[in-house]
Design a protein around this motif. Structure first.
Motif, PDB file in Angstrom:
ATOM      1  N   UNK A  63     -20.715  28.741 -24.972  1.00 46.95           N
ATOM      2  CA  UNK A  63     -21.608  29.371 -24.002  1.00 46.95           C
ATOM      3  C   UNK A  63     -22.966  28.691 -23.921  1.00 46.95           C
ATOM      4  N   UNK A  64     -23.446  28.158 -25.054  1.00 47.26           N
ATOM      5  CA  UNK A  64     -24.812  27.633 -25.102  1.00 47.26           C
ATOM      6  C   UNK A  64     -25.077  26.487 -24.117  1.00 47.26           C
ATOM      7  N   UNK A  65     -24.160  25.513 -23.938  1.00 43.46           N
ATOM      8  CA  UNK A  65     -24.478  24.447 -22.980  1.00 43.46           C
ATOM      9  C   UNK A  65     -24.813  24.977 -21.588  1.00 43.46           C
ATOM     10  N   UNK A  66     -24.086  25.993 -21.140  1.00 43.38           N
ATOM     11  CA  UNK A  66     -24.325  26.557 -19.803  1.00 43.38           C
ATOM     12  C   UNK A  66     -25.635  27.328 -19.735  1.00 43.38           C
ATOM     13  N   UNK A  67     -26.105  27.831 -20.886  1.00 45.16           N
ATOM     14  CA  UNK A  67     -27.354  28.598 -20.912  1.00 45.16           C
ATOM     15  C   UNK A  67     -28.553  27.731 -20.553  1.00 45.16           C
ATOM     16  N   UNK A  68     -28.413  26.406 -20.745  1.00 44.06           N
ATOM     17  CA  UNK A  68     -29.535  25.493 -20.485  1.00 44.06           C
ATOM     18  C   UNK A  68     -29.469  24.868 -19.088  1.00 44.06           C
ATOM     19  N   UNK A  69     -28.737  25.496 -18.179  1.00 42.12           N
ATOM     20  CA  UNK A  69     -28.522  24.930 -16.840  1.00 42.12           C
ATOM     21  C   UNK A  69     -29.825  24.630 -16.112  1.00 42.12           C
ATOM     22  N   UNK A  70     -30.832  25.473 -16.279  1.00 42.52           N
ATOM     23  CA  UNK A  70     -32.082  25.288 -15.535  1.00 42.52           C
ATOM     24  C   UNK A  70     -33.111  24.448 -16.277  1.00 42.52           C
ATOM     25  N   UNK A  71     -32.760  23.914 -17.430  1.00 36.33           N
ATOM     26  CA  UNK A  71     -33.650  22.978 -18.119  1.00 36.33           C
ATOM     27  C   UNK A  71     -33.393  21.569 -17.599  1.00 36.33           C
ATOM     28  N   UNK A  72     -34.444  20.761 -17.540  1.00 40.27           N
ATOM     29  CA  UNK A  72     -34.287  19.374 -17.107  1.00 40.27           C
ATOM     30  C   UNK A  72     -33.974  18.449 -18.281  1.00 40.27           C
ATOM     31  N   UNK A  73     -34.342  18.879 -19.489  1.00 38.36           N
ATOM     32  CA  UNK A  73     -34.028  18.131 -20.706  1.00 38.36           C
ATOM     33  C   UNK A  73     -34.014  19.117 -21.869  1.00 38.36           C
ATOM     34  N   UNK A  74     -33.165  18.848 -22.858  1.00 39.11           N
ATOM     35  CA  UNK A  74     -32.984  19.795 -23.967  1.00 39.11           C
ATOM     36  C   UNK A  74     -33.120  19.049 -25.294  1.00 39.11           C
ATOM     37  N   UNK A  75     -33.791  19.699 -26.241  1.00 37.83           N
ATOM     38  CA  UNK A  75     -33.854  19.194 -27.615  1.00 37.83           C
ATOM     39  C   UNK A  75     -33.330  20.292 -28.535  1.00 37.83           C
ATOM     40  N   UNK A  76     -32.375  19.939 -29.407  1.00 38.37           N
ATOM     41  CA  UNK A  76     -31.778  20.914 -30.323  1.00 38.37           C
ATOM     42  C   UNK A  76     -32.180  20.561 -31.744  1.00 38.37           C
ATOM     43  N   UNK A  77     -32.654  21.546 -32.486  1.00 38.58           N
ATOM     44  CA  UNK A  77     -33.039  21.340 -33.880  1.00 38.58           C
ATOM     45  C   UNK A  77     -31.856  21.640 -34.807  1.00 38.58           C
ATOM     46  N   UNK A  78     -32.051  21.349 -36.079  1.00 39.37           N
ATOM     47  CA  UNK A  78     -31.046  21.665 -37.091  1.00 39.37           C
ATOM     48  C   UNK A  78     -30.875  23.176 -37.193  1.00 39.37           C
ATOM     49  N   UNK A  79     -29.694  23.619 -37.557  1.00 39.64           N
ATOM     50  CA  UNK A  79     -29.431  25.041 -37.793  1.00 39.64           C
ATOM     51  C   UNK A  79     -30.284  25.508 -38.973  1.00 39.64           C
ATOM     52  N   UNK A  80     -31.035  26.580 -38.772  1.00 37.17           N
ATOM     53  CA  UNK A  80     -31.911  27.102 -39.824  1.00 37.17           C
ATOM     54  C   UNK A  80     -31.080  27.669 -40.979  1.00 37.17           C
ATOM     55  N   UNK A  81     -31.591  27.495 -42.195  1.00 38.47           N
ATOM     56  CA  UNK A  81     -30.955  28.054 -43.404  1.00 38.47           C
ATOM     57  C   UNK A  81     -29.457  27.712 -43.416  1.00 38.47           C
ATOM     58  N   UNK A  82     -29.192  26.437 -43.191  1.00 47.53           N
ATOM     59  CA  UNK A  82     -27.831  25.935 -43.010  1.00 47.53           C
ATOM     60  C   UNK A  82     -26.900  26.322 -44.159  1.00 47.53           C
TER      61      UNK A  82
END
Length: 464
Positions: free
Chosen positions: A375-394
């Motif tokens: 689901x997450x990729x589609x959630x960023x539809x209105x962003x022009x560029x995306x940066x993803x950080x590391x998963x917290x408390x991995x």
């Protein structure tokens, strides 16, 4: 019961609701202390301003002053040295929702705002409608409304307005928090799967909400989103009156003629036009819920609109943290795909000509897991560029359950979206300083402090 308690210690005091309740108790003359392992703004600043001592880290020594009552936050689990000491010493303890129920809500008219999304904004707006019209409500909100500069207040009025969270109460009470809030009037804004660490599936969340609905008295009211398919099965054979709100013609409280501008929106209900200084369709629904509650409680459309005119929003909800080097840095608490999607939609309305960056920290107990991987990729539809950080408390999430940030990046790129997976804050800041241009908007999505990224980014943008 309350008169016997002169000192209260909060274990996990930097949670937004815990900190707000602690400050409100202190204003009532109770000696308040607290401890937490994670101390960061805005709650650390808020507590310092209130003069509340926060002990860094957990330990038996934090209880040496022998408080009359210990409030144990829902983030605290067995094995926490302070919680273990409370049990071993047989100290009097309770959860925050219990504290609220028995000390503050009983005997009041409790208005409870629930749902997967929009609770904080809706509760803040409702509290301001009541405040603006002289009703002096008590309230508890899981954030800081700008009109009040605090998330909790306890007054002598008959009204108690509270954000009702479906998350569990404490390690010793696995019921949803909202089961303690004695609702007279309740709102359910929407219902989606969330909190994958405590709910097995959507059906389990629906069961929690069914139990909540069962608490609303016959002389109360349930206001429910008429367009939510997951909520619909819960609205049959109810023990209380029901009023449905929404944008469709079959809603008892319907908004129509919606108009959206960069800083505000307008909509109508039969016989009245409302203006709201918030953006996005989701805020129209939030406002509709507020209108439904306020009118039920005796306020007029004009009284409600007068409060809307002066509502200043909520911290960490599309909050502009600063502009540096021509780049606008926005802070948002969004961490569920729907919340991210709707926030980015609103940003597109607010900044229609500008490039929008989304920086996402997978930090909540659900987004750290792979529940929303597709689901997450589609959630960023209105962003022009995306940066993803590391998963917290991995390390706290088993490998087979973890969100895969690199896969998320690859999926975004496959959708034609420029995306980067950059594990740590400093690398993200360097990337943005190098690539963000004057006029760009950077929206940072996190439900935590995210390593102070907002200040670091603004500082580096200013220097470049």
């Amino acid at each position: 019961m309350f008169t016997a308690v002169k000192s209260v210690h909060f274990v996990g005091i930097c949670g937004t609701a815990m900190a707000s309740a602690a400050a409100a108790l202190m204003e009532k003359g109770v000696k308040v202390t607290g401890s937490d392992a994670n101390v960061y703004p805005p709650m650390s600043t808020f507590l310092a301003q209130k003069g509340i001592e926060v002990m860094l880290g957990y330990g038996e020594q934090n209880l040496a002053h022998k408080p009359d009552l210990v409030v144990i936050g829902n983030a605290i689990s067995r094995g926490n040295p302070e919680a273990e000491a409370v049990l071993e010493k047989r100290l009097r303890y309770c959860s925050l929702p219990e504290l609220l129920k028995y000390f503050f809500i009983q005997g009041r008219r409790s208005l409870v705002i629930t749902g997967t999304h929009g609770k904080t904004t809706t509760t803040s707006l409702l509290a301001w409608v009541f405040e603006h019209n002289g009703l002096n409500p008590s309230f508890l909100i899981g954030g800081i409304p700008n009109n009040f500069n605090q998330g909790a207040r306890f007054t002598d009025s008959e009204w108690f307005i509270i954000e009702g969270d479906e998350y569990d109460t404490a390690f010793f009470d696995k019921r949803s928090k909202f089961m303690h809030y004695l609702p007279e009037v309740a709102v359910i804004n929407n219902l989606e799967f969330d909190h994958a660490d405590i709910f097995e599936n959507l059906a389990a969340i629906q069961t929690a909400f069914r139990r909540f609905i069962n608490l609303i008295p016959r002389n109360g009211l349930l206001l429910a989103n008429n367009e939510d398919a997951n909520l619909a099965p819960l609205l049959q054979n109810l023990p209380c009156p029901l009023k449905r709100f929404g944008l469709g013609a079959d809603a008892a409280l319907q908004a129509f003629n919606l108009r959206f501008g960069p800083t505000a929106c307008e909509f109508e209900i039969p016989s009245f036009k409302f203006h709201l200084n918030l953006v996005g369709e989701y805020n129209v629904r939030n406002a509709l819920a507020v209108i439904g509650v306020a009118k039920h409680c005796g306020l007029s459309n004009k009284q409600i609109q007068a409060a809307f005119d002066t509502f200043k929003g909520v911290r960490r909800r599309l909050e502009v943290r600063g502009i540096a080097g021509g780049v606008t840095v926005v802070d948002d608490f969004g961490h569920h795909p729907t919340a991210i999607r709707e926030t980015l939609k609103a940003l597109k309305i607010k900044y229609p000509q500008q490039r929008i960056w989304a920086v996402f920290e997978p930090r909540s107990n659900t987004t750290r897991r792979n529940v929303f991987q597709t689901e997450l990729p589609l959630a960023f539809a209105d962003a022009d560029a995306v940066v993803i950080a590391e998963v917290a408390r991995l390390e706290q999430v088993p490998p087979h359950e973890r969100l895969n940030p690199k896969q998320l990046m690859d999926d975004l790129v496959a959708l034609g979206k420029p995306a980067a997976y950059l594990p740590d804050v400093d690398t993200i800041v360097q990337h943005l300083v190098k690539n963000a241009e004057p006029g760009d908007v950077v929206c940072i999505f996190s439900n935590g402090g995210f390593g102070g990224i907002h200040g670091k980014l603004l500082d580096q943008l200013q220097r470049r």
